[in-house]
Design a protein around this motif. Structure first.
Motif, PDB file in Angstrom:
ATOM      1  N   PHE A  33      67.729  37.094  52.425  1.00 45.85           N
ATOM      2  CA  PHE A  33      68.546  37.661  51.361  1.00 45.85           C
ATOM      3  C   PHE A  33      69.105  36.525  50.517  1.00 45.85           C
ATOM      4  CE2 PHE A  33      68.246  40.587  54.800  1.00 45.85           C
ATOM      5  CZ  PHE A  33      68.200  41.838  54.227  1.00 45.85           C
ATOM      6  N   TYR A  34      69.286  36.780  49.240  1.00 41.56           N
ATOM      7  CA  TYR A  34      69.822  35.741  48.362  1.00 41.56           C
ATOM      8  C   TYR A  34      71.148  35.223  48.906  1.00 41.56           C
ATOM      9  CZ  TYR A  34      66.434  37.350  44.864  1.00 41.56           C
ATOM     10  OH  TYR A  34      65.290  37.701  44.196  1.00 41.56           O
ATOM     11  N   GLY A  35      71.335  33.919  48.795  1.00 37.85           N
ATOM     12  CA  GLY A  35      72.548  33.311  49.329  1.00 37.85           C
ATOM     13  C   GLY A  35      73.757  33.443  48.442  1.00 37.85           C
ATOM     14  N   GLN A  36      73.546  33.803  47.154  1.00 38.38           N
ATOM     15  CA  GLN A  36      74.698  33.899  46.243  1.00 38.38           C
ATOM     16  C   GLN A  36      74.356  34.815  45.076  1.00 38.38           C
ATOM     17  OE1 GLN A  36      75.610  30.312  44.044  1.00 38.38           O
ATOM     18  NE2 GLN A  36      77.792  30.815  43.951  1.00 38.38           N
ATOM     19  N   ILE A  37      75.237  35.790  44.836  1.00 43.91           N
ATOM     20  CA  ILE A  37      75.177  36.634  43.649  1.00 43.91           C
ATOM     21  C   ILE A  37      76.601  36.771  43.124  1.00 43.91           C
ATOM     22  CG2 ILE A  37      74.570  38.883  42.684  1.00 43.91           C
ATOM     23  CD1 ILE A  37      72.528  39.236  44.897  1.00 43.91           C
ATOM     24  N   SER A  38      76.794  36.515  41.836  1.00 46.64           N
ATOM     25  CA  SER A  38      78.119  36.577  41.228  1.00 46.64           C
ATOM     26  C   SER A  38      78.568  38.021  41.042  1.00 46.64           C
ATOM     27  CB  SER A  38      78.106  35.859  39.876  1.00 46.64           C
ATOM     28  OG  SER A  38      77.264  36.570  38.969  1.00 46.64           O
ATOM     29  N   GLU A 362      98.148  41.226  42.610  1.00 45.86           N
ATOM     30  CA  GLU A 362      99.087  42.340  42.739  1.00 45.86           C
ATOM     31  C   GLU A 362      99.141  43.210  41.491  1.00 45.86           C
ATOM     32  OE1 GLU A 362     103.177  41.085  43.206  1.00 45.86           O
ATOM     33  OE2 GLU A 362     102.728  39.191  42.198  1.00 45.86           O
ATOM     34  N   ASN A 363      98.584  42.705  40.386  1.00 45.97           N
ATOM     35  CA  ASN A 363      98.474  43.500  39.162  1.00 45.97           C
ATOM     36  C   ASN A 363      97.084  44.108  39.015  1.00 45.97           C
ATOM     37  OD1 ASN A 363     101.165  42.876  38.208  1.00 45.97           O
ATOM     38  ND2 ASN A 363     100.394  40.813  37.784  1.00 45.97           N
ATOM     39  N   ASN A 364      96.287  44.013  40.080  1.00 40.72           N
ATOM     40  CA  ASN A 364      94.947  44.597  40.158  1.00 40.72           C
ATOM     41  C   ASN A 364      93.937  43.927  39.224  1.00 40.72           C
ATOM     42  OD1 ASN A 364      95.924  46.535  42.045  1.00 40.72           O
ATOM     43  ND2 ASN A 364      96.741  47.722  40.330  1.00 40.72           N
ATOM     44  N   VAL A 365      94.180  42.659  38.921  1.00 39.45           N
ATOM     45  CA  VAL A 365      93.239  41.882  38.113  1.00 39.45           C
ATOM     46  C   VAL A 365      92.250  41.200  39.061  1.00 39.45           C
ATOM     47  CG1 VAL A 365      92.970  39.965  36.491  1.00 39.45           C
ATOM     48  CG2 VAL A 365      94.967  41.483  36.345  1.00 39.45           C
ATOM     49  N   PRO A 366      90.939  41.452  38.897  1.00 39.08           N
ATOM     50  CA  PRO A 366      89.958  40.872  39.821  1.00 39.08           C
ATOM     51  C   PRO A 366      89.829  39.361  39.649  1.00 39.08           C
ATOM     52  CG  PRO A 366      89.013  42.717  38.580  1.00 39.08           C
ATOM     53  CD  PRO A 366      90.309  42.362  37.933  1.00 39.08           C
ATOM     54  N   ASN A 367      89.505  38.679  40.741  1.00 39.65           N
ATOM     55  CA  ASN A 367      89.176  37.257  40.700  1.00 39.65           C
ATOM     56  C   ASN A 367      87.690  37.125  40.378  1.00 39.65           C
ATOM     57  OD1 ASN A 367      88.239  34.624  41.691  1.00 39.65           O
ATOM     58  ND2 ASN A 367      90.323  34.374  42.415  1.00 39.65           N
ATOM     59  N   LEU A 368      87.375  36.528  39.242  1.00 35.47           N
ATOM     60  CA  LEU A 368      85.987  36.436  38.781  1.00 35.47           C
ATOM     61  C   LEU A 368      85.262  35.215  39.338  1.00 35.47           C
ATOM     62  CD1 LEU A 368      86.403  37.421  35.003  1.00 35.47           C
ATOM     63  CD2 LEU A 368      86.132  38.894  37.003  1.00 35.47           C
ATOM     64  N   GLU A 369      85.988  34.328  40.014  1.00 38.73           N
ATOM     65  CA  GLU A 369      85.383  33.105  40.530  1.00 38.73           C
ATOM     66  C   GLU A 369      84.662  33.329  41.857  1.00 38.73           C
ATOM     67  OE1 GLU A 369      85.414  30.293  38.680  1.00 38.73           O
ATOM     68  OE2 GLU A 369      86.399  31.588  37.206  1.00 38.73           O
ATOM     69  N   GLU A 370      85.038  34.380  42.558  1.00 40.49           N
ATOM     70  CA  GLU A 370      84.478  34.609  43.894  1.00 40.49           C
ATOM     71  C   GLU A 370      83.295  35.572  43.824  1.00 40.49           C
ATOM     72  OE1 GLU A 370      88.422  34.042  46.647  1.00 40.49           O
ATOM     73  OE2 GLU A 370      88.364  35.668  45.205  1.00 40.49           O
ATOM     74  N   ASP A 371      82.258  35.216  44.561  1.00 38.88           N
ATOM     75  CA  ASP A 371      81.007  35.973  44.508  1.00 38.88           C
ATOM     76  C   ASP A 371      81.110  37.256  45.328  1.00 38.88           C
ATOM     77  OD1 ASP A 371      79.639  33.950  42.997  1.00 38.88           O
ATOM     78  OD2 ASP A 371      79.554  32.768  44.846  1.00 38.88           O
ATOM     79  N   LYS A 372      80.252  38.214  44.990  1.00 38.46           N
ATOM     80  CA  LYS A 372      80.209  39.438  45.791  1.00 38.46           C
ATOM     81  C   LYS A 372      79.101  39.390  46.823  1.00 38.46           C
ATOM     82  CE  LYS A 372      77.676  42.196  42.372  1.00 38.46           C
ATOM     83  NZ  LYS A 372      77.857  43.278  41.410  1.00 38.46           N
TER      84      LYS A 372
END
Length: 402
Positions: A33-38, A362-372
């Motif tokens: 499986f791919y090791g990284q997907i943003s 806490e304001n429900n803003v996603p962190n875009l730096e971390e991969d899914k």
């Protein structure tokens, strides 16, 4: 509530989590499986591939097949199993490598016990899904390596990490955020989880013995019997080295230890564990749940220290509260579980690109730096929680109709 709750979990499991991982993450060119997907589905085709992620994928699809019976999930299982067997098993020294490159060549051969435990967990579940013996034999081989090299015969528990040749390492950390200590709650929790499934699959006496020992170790040493938090980091003599509180690990541990006791079939031990599981749920609900129903990440004796809402504690807490409801019949826990699901559905599921955000603030803003998709991000926490919720609600509904 229970019927609609169950339906929502099943829809997210099949149409969301499993569909995404089956269709978007398989590396058809190089295997595994791919090791990284943003977060927005940008695939890094040359990212290294981790043992934990691959084992978690195998476990999830095997468990999904056992729950739902759809043979397409077995195809993903077979793909994962063959890749782990070919590329992560150390055929010379035993155990499991930490990381391979995108072509499947070893890049880090260290034996992190956490990763070895996850392969036991996955192979045991896969063996039960397929009704085959080879994965169990391989799981038992890894079990023997852990017991021979990592188990502390003198002071109990398991050391964290070894070199490829099974020499205890100086840097034992599971990740950069962890403390460099010889024994941790996190690794012990996932050894317990692995041994539970291995024992269910084999009924091996030695596995059962070590599983019982782990349950007792959690109750007597890792659990703070005054606060009902699990202590996190220890030296080899079990001296506590941190006052951090991980609310996700507390509530996840509560239901996993109960599952271990269920597997052993000791009614006295199970009664004791159920009482502890409810008390942990009570404390988690009082201390770790924000006004919006989400579970916060971390605290210490002074209060909350990290208000971010990571994906995995939300869904593990949901299961932990359903478990407390089953134990106590107190609807406060069912309502807490439902609020967590509503929060997760609204804020943690990535509705535009699929799968889940790693965390929101806490304001429900996603962190875009971390991969899914990555070494730590797999369908295991959210997939398992959906499966557990479905199973438990089916059991509750059955009891209500008989």
């Amino acid at each position: 509530m229970i019927d609609s709750f169950k339906t929502a979990l099943q829809k997210e499991l099949t149409d969301g989590i499993l569909k995404y991982w089956a269709e978007e993450t398989i590396d058809h060119k190089n295997g595994g499986f791919y090791g990284q997907i943003s977060y927005d589905n940008k695939v890094n085709e040359t990212a290294d591939k981790g043992a934990i992620m691959h084992a978690r994928i195998l476990w999830t699809f095997a468990a999904a097949y056992r729950q739902l019976g759809d043979k397409k999930y077995l195809e993903v299982c077979d793909h994962a199993y063959e890749y782990i067997k070919a590329h992560f098993l150390d055929k010379e020294n035993g155990g499991v490598y930490w990381m391979v490159d995108y072509l499947g060549e070893k890049v880090d051969g260290k034996k992190q016990i956490y990763a070895n435990a996850f392969v036991i967990y996955a192979f045991s579940e896969y063996a039960m899904a397929k009704s085959v013996i080879e994965p169990l034999e391989l799981a038992m081989d890894i079990f023997q390596e852990i017991e021979e090299h990592s188990f502390d015969q003198e002071l109990n528990g398991y050391f964290e990490a070894y070199t490829e040749e099974w020499v205890l390492m100086e840097d034992l950390r599971l990740s950069e955020k962890d403390k460099n200590e010889k024994k941790t709650n996190n690794t012990h929790l996932h050894i317990l989880e692995a041994y539970t499934t291995l024992y269910i699959a084999t009924k091996n006496q030695k596995v059962g013995q070590q599983l019982r020992n782990l349950i007792e170790l959690f109750l007597d040493t890792i659990l703070d019997s005054e606060t009902y938090h699990f202590k996190l980091f220890f030296d080899e003599r079990w001296t506590l080295k941190s006052d951090e509180i991980s609310y996700g690990h507390d509530i996840e541990g509560a239901w996993l230890i109960q599952e271990a006791a269920v597997a052993l079939g000791d009614e006295a031990l199970l009664a004791k564990v159920k009482d502890v599981a409810v008390k942990i749920a009570e404390v988690t609900l009082a201390e770790g749940i924000a006004e919006d129903g989400a579970i916060v990440n971390e605290g210490d004796p002074s209060g909350i220290t990290d208000t971010d809402r990571h994906w995995w504690p939300q869904i593990e807490a949901m299961v932990g509260f359903i478990n407390a409801y089953e134990n106590s019949d107190d609807e406060v826990y069912l309502k807490a579980a439902h609020r967590l699901w509503e929060y997760t559905e609204a804020h943690l599921i990535n509705k535009e690109f699929g799968e889940w955000w790693w965390r929101v603030d806490e304001n429900n803003v996603p962190n875009l730096e971390e991969d899914k998709v990555g070494p730590w991000k797999a369908p295991y926490h959210n997939g398992r929680a959906c499966i557990e919720g479905i199973k438990r609600f089916e059991k509750i509904q059955l009891a209500q109709t008989t």
